[in-house]
Design a protein around this motif. Structure first.
Motif, mmCIF file in Angstrom:
data_model
loop_
_atom_site.group_PDB
_atom_site.id
_atom_site.type_symbol
_atom_site.label_atom_id
_atom_site.label_comp_id
_atom_site.label_asym_id
_atom_site.label_seq_id
_atom_site.Cartn_x
_atom_site.Cartn_y
_atom_site.Cartn_z
ATOM 1 N N ALA A 157 58.332 38.309 20.007
ATOM 2 C CA ALA A 157 59.350 39.327 19.744
ATOM 3 C C ALA A 157 59.391 40.383 20.842
ATOM 4 C CB ALA A 157 59.089 39.985 18.393
ATOM 5 N N GLU A 158 58.266 40.611 21.492
ATOM 6 C CA GLU A 158 58.213 41.585 22.589
ATOM 7 C C GLU A 158 58.767 41.030 23.900
ATOM 8 O OE1 GLU A 158 54.158 42.772 22.843
ATOM 9 O OE2 GLU A 158 54.159 43.803 20.892
ATOM 10 N N ARG B 102 63.638 37.919 26.219
ATOM 11 C CA ARG B 102 64.294 37.178 27.314
ATOM 12 C C ARG B 102 63.734 35.774 27.465
ATOM 13 N NH1 ARG B 102 63.564 38.752 32.364
ATOM 14 N NH2 ARG B 102 65.343 37.477 32.987
ATOM 15 N N LEU B 103 62.512 35.553 26.960
ATOM 16 C CA LEU B 103 61.916 34.227 27.075
ATOM 17 C C LEU B 103 62.412 33.267 25.997
ATOM 18 C CD1 LEU B 103 58.187 35.025 27.979
ATOM 19 C CD2 LEU B 103 60.082 34.435 29.510
ATOM 20 N N GLN B 104 63.057 33.801 24.975
ATOM 21 C CA GLN B 104 63.517 32.939 23.887
ATOM 22 C C GLN B 104 64.611 31.990 24.395
ATOM 23 O OE1 GLN B 104 61.567 33.320 21.060
ATOM 24 N NE2 GLN B 104 60.674 34.681 22.590
ATOM 25 N N GLY B 105 64.335 30.693 24.322
ATOM 26 C CA GLY B 105 65.285 29.703 24.801
ATOM 27 C C GLY B 105 65.200 29.407 26.286
ATOM 28 N N THR B 106 64.318 30.096 26.994
ATOM 29 C CA THR B 106 64.134 29.826 28.428
ATOM 30 C C THR B 106 63.576 28.418 28.614
ATOM 31 O OG1 THR B 106 63.801 32.139 29.047
ATOM 32 C CG2 THR B 106 62.803 30.479 30.474
ATOM 33 N N HIS C 203 56.103 26.351 22.939
ATOM 34 C CA HIS C 203 57.236 26.362 22.008
ATOM 35 C C HIS C 203 57.117 27.492 20.995
ATOM 36 C CE1 HIS C 203 58.061 21.777 22.750
ATOM 37 N NE2 HIS C 203 58.340 22.522 23.798
ATOM 38 N N ASP C 204 55.885 27.759 20.529
ATOM 39 C CA ASP C 204 55.676 28.862 19.589
ATOM 40 C C ASP C 204 56.135 30.193 20.181
ATOM 41 O OD1 ASP C 204 54.616 27.234 17.634
ATOM 42 O OD2 ASP C 204 52.519 27.688 18.109
ATOM 43 N N PHE C 205 55.999 30.335 21.492
ATOM 44 C CA PHE C 205 56.410 31.569 22.157
ATOM 45 C C PHE C 205 57.919 31.650 22.353
ATOM 46 C CE2 PHE C 205 51.981 31.734 24.141
ATOM 47 C CZ PHE C 205 51.556 32.744 23.304
ATOM 48 N N GLY C 206 58.641 30.573 22.032
ATOM 49 C CA GLY C 206 60.092 30.589 22.115
ATOM 50 C C GLY C 206 60.675 29.893 23.316
ATOM 51 N N LEU C 207 59.822 29.413 24.236
ATOM 52 C CA LEU C 207 60.325 28.668 25.381
ATOM 53 C C LEU C 207 60.625 27.232 24.965
ATOM 54 C CD1 LEU C 207 57.698 30.590 26.724
ATOM 55 C CD2 LEU C 207 59.192 30.056 28.651
#
Length: 350
Positions: free
Chosen positions: A202-203, A206-210, A240-244
């Motif tokens: 959440a912090e 910008r990495l979400q979906g990168t 993947h857990d981190f959103g990448l």
């Protein structure tokens, strides 16, 4: 060529190539046991694994761990092992910083013995002298012959299916909780770590979906880059857990063991917004100096994060309830985000 900014951290240099041989995913189902009340820590219990079943008569107190991950989780569950396999570390003492912190500052114990490794496997006489009541090796390369010899010393629980295949970090934590009679504590560790991951993600919106390509820098004489691609590989699962997300093109590669490789000439088939890799300093330089690799957008535009640091490499390669918070605190996501902006980040070996 994009300017490179290197980051250094104080400790001694020690980078190993063992990471190629370990850490990929497996069945994430709950561990199979023959004791219906094992979730509450009931003993005796019988644990199924690759070589059969192991009976554990009572709650283990003197535990020897073999391989990766097990010693971290065992310590996190409040049971400091009496002996552990050596861990590649920047300090060069065989212990990771997160394990040292847990043992000395949380468990208030002394660091355990580092097991001697022989050509035939662990030093059996050394283990025998410790009089353990459990030998735990869920993420290891213990052979059936070694298992039989270890079982003559104490109840031994190896991996559930295949060598170096322990499943997700959540699964191996749950498995350890069952074996050690600490299931409730294991579940809490899982919840806490998942929350830590969610907060970190959440912090870094910008990495979400990168799109990311996660692999290993060039070995001498190689004309291919290797990437981790299995969604069940704990390295990939954590990313993947981190959103990448996996870069387009990675799923088309043919897997060869723990990695999938691609010729440098075809790197443009991997449409990655950021390239994350580990390796020795000479591997980083070899990748950056290669004229073919230089034409790949993540290299050409400085959108890469390389770690030459053994501690960070181990944290990325063997994620667990101790190493994941450490990785976040050490700025892994901050660095990946900077790399996404063309920061050409290299975390140097001390």
């Amino acid at each position: 060529m994009h300017a490179v900014r290197r980051r250094s951290f104080a400790a001694a240099l020690l980078v190993t190539l063992l990471f190629v041989a370990g850490c990929t995913g497996a069945n994430s189902a709950a561990p199979e046991t023959d004791t219906s009340e094992n979730s509450s820590g009931a003993f005796p219990l019988s644990v199924s694994h690759a070589f059969g079943k192991t009976d554990i008569p009572q709650k283990p107190e003197k535990v020897v761990t073999i391989g990766w991950i097990a010693h971290d989780i065992t310590a996190a569950l409040g049971v400091t092992p009496v002996a552990v396999s050596s861990t590649s570390s920047d300090a060069g003492n065989g212990y990771s910083p997160w394990f040292e912190d847990q043992v000395e500052n949380e468990n208030n114990d002394e660091l355990p013995l580092i097991l001697t490794q022989t050509s035939d496997g662990p030093d059996y006489e050394e283990i025998l002298a410790l009089e353990p009541d459990l030998i735990f090796a869920p993420h290891s390369g213990v052979t059936e012959v070694q298992y039989e010899r270890l079982s003559e010393i104490a109840p031994t629980v190896p991996y559930e299916q295949e060598a170096w295949l322990s499943g997700t970090w959540q699964h191996v934590t749950e498995f350890a909780g069952t074996v050690l009679g600490e299931s409730e504590r294991a579940e809490q560790l899982i919840k806490d770590t998942e929350q830590t991951i969610a907060d970190a993600a959440a912090e870094h919106p910008r990495l979400q979906g990168t799109t990311i390509a996660f692999g290993v820098n060039l070995f001498e004489g190689s004309d291919q880059l290797s990437f981790y691609t299995s969604p069940e590989d704990p390295r990939v699962a954590l990313i993947h857990d981190f959103g990448l997300v996996d870069a387009p093109g990675l799923s088309e590669l043919e897997a060869d063991g723990f990695t999938s490789s691609i010729s440098l000439e075809n790197l443009n088939d991997i449409d990655a917004e950021v390239f994350v890799a580990w390796g020795k300093p000479e591997q980083s330089q070899r990748t950056l100096d290669n004229p073919v690799a230089q034409r790949w957008a993540p290299i050409a535009e400085g959108r890469y994060y390389f770690t030459e640091d053994s501690d960070m490499t181990m944290a990325m390669s063997a994620p667990n309830v101790l190493s994941i918070p450490w990785l976040i605190e050490e700025g892994f996501l901050d660095d990946v985000e900077e790399a996404l902006d063309g920061g050409a980040v290299i975390r140097s070996a001390p």
